[in-house]
Design a protein around this motif. Structure first.
Motif, PDB file in Angstrom:
ATOM      1  N   TYR A   1     -41.080 -42.523  59.817  1.00 12.71           N
ATOM      2  CA  TYR A   1     -40.509 -41.919  58.619  1.00 12.71           C
ATOM      3  C   TYR A   1     -39.288 -42.703  58.170  1.00 12.71           C
TER       4      TYR A   1
ATOM      5  N   THR B   1     -35.523 -42.077  55.994  1.00 17.26           N
ATOM      6  CA  THR B   1     -34.581 -41.151  55.363  1.00 17.26           C
ATOM      7  C   THR B   1     -33.854 -41.931  54.286  1.00 17.26           C
TER       8      THR B   1
ATOM      9  N   TYR C   1     -41.841 -34.444  48.678  1.00 23.66           N
ATOM     10  CA  TYR C   1     -40.782 -34.991  49.518  1.00 23.66           C
ATOM     11  C   TYR C   1     -39.861 -33.877  50.009  1.00 23.66           C
TER      12      TYR C   1
ATOM     13  N   GLN D   1     -30.515 -36.095  50.377  1.00 23.21           N
ATOM     14  CA  GLN D   1     -31.107 -36.729  51.547  1.00 23.21           C
ATOM     15  C   GLN D   1     -32.601 -36.423  51.485  1.00 23.21           C
TER      16      GLN D   1
ATOM     17  N   LEU E   1     -36.580 -37.190  52.955  1.00 28.24           N
ATOM     18  CA  LEU E   1     -37.395 -37.625  54.084  1.00 28.24           C
ATOM     19  C   LEU E   1     -38.803 -37.943  53.589  1.00 28.24           C
TER      20      LEU E   1
ATOM     21  N   ILE F   1     -37.090 -36.412  64.594  1.00 30.66           N
ATOM     22  CA  ILE F   1     -37.146 -35.341  63.590  1.00 30.66           C
ATOM     23  C   ILE F   1     -37.566 -34.070  64.302  1.00 30.66           C
TER      24      ILE F   1
END
Length: 199
Positions: free
Chosen positions: A91, A93, A114, A132, A134, A164
């Motif tokens: 992933y 960020t 998202y 923010q 992810l 996560i």
């Protein structure tokens, strides 16, 4: 004689390309916590490495074999990183700061699947919207394009999270909401191209 030398150079180069590509993947998988897959790759990697090194050491007087070994190593690094980019494991960020806090940024990004956490911030020139986001790494470029289409002046910083845990977003990923959104946009773009070509 020349034919045999060419075959040997090709074999050494191919072996090293495969070895280094596997090595790159193994390191990346280890860093991402996929130790069993990394261990399996490591088993094949060391067998291939030993085979290639053995061929070079048995023919140490042949300079072309050393050159092939070096070239294979360099190409293996490039190919290994290209494979990793295509796999896009894990992933990303993305921290975004928008100069216009009134844009419905979070709503548009959430509609595409998202995970977004947002808050108001204050910058040198006034109010800002800070977010923010992810996303799976394979949709990273699509996310940047989406952000730039909403706010071309947005400030973007990206990094890979090590772990996560929790949150609603994990369930959303399983549903494939981002994938569906990307496919829908790609289909829309191809339809627009076709209609413009027909005109």
């Amino acid at each position: 004689m020349l034919e045999n030398a060419l075959i040997m150079v090709t074999i050494i180069m191919a072996i090293n390309i495969v070895y280094v590509s596997l090595s790159t993947l193994r390191v990346i998988l280890t860093l991402k916590g996929r130790r069993y897959i990394a261990g399996t790759i490591g088993t094949f990697e060391i067998v291939i490495y030993t085979l290639g090194l053995g061929l070079v050491l048995d023919n140490l007087g042949e300079i072309q074999n050393l050159i092939a070994y070096g070239l294979g190593y360099g190409l293996g690094v490039i190919i290994g990183s290209m494979i990793e980019e295509k796999l896009a494991l894990g992933y990303i960020t993305v921290n975004v700061i928008s100069s216009n806090p009134d844009i419905s940024f979070t709503k548009q990004l959430r509609a595409k699947g998202y995970g977004v956490t947002s808050w108001y911030a204050y910058g040198m020139d006034g109010d800002r919207l800070s977010m923010q986001i992810l996303s799976p790494r394979k949709y990273e470029l699509h996310l940047y394009e989406t952000i730039k289409s909403i706010d071309p002046k947005a400030f973007i910083i990206a990094y890979e999270p090590k772990q996560i845990h929790g949150g609603f977003w994990v369930k959303q990923v399983r549903k494939g909401k981002i994938r569906k959104s990307v496919e829908k946009e790609e289909q829309k773009q191809s339809e627009e191209i076709l209609s413009s070509e027909e005109k």
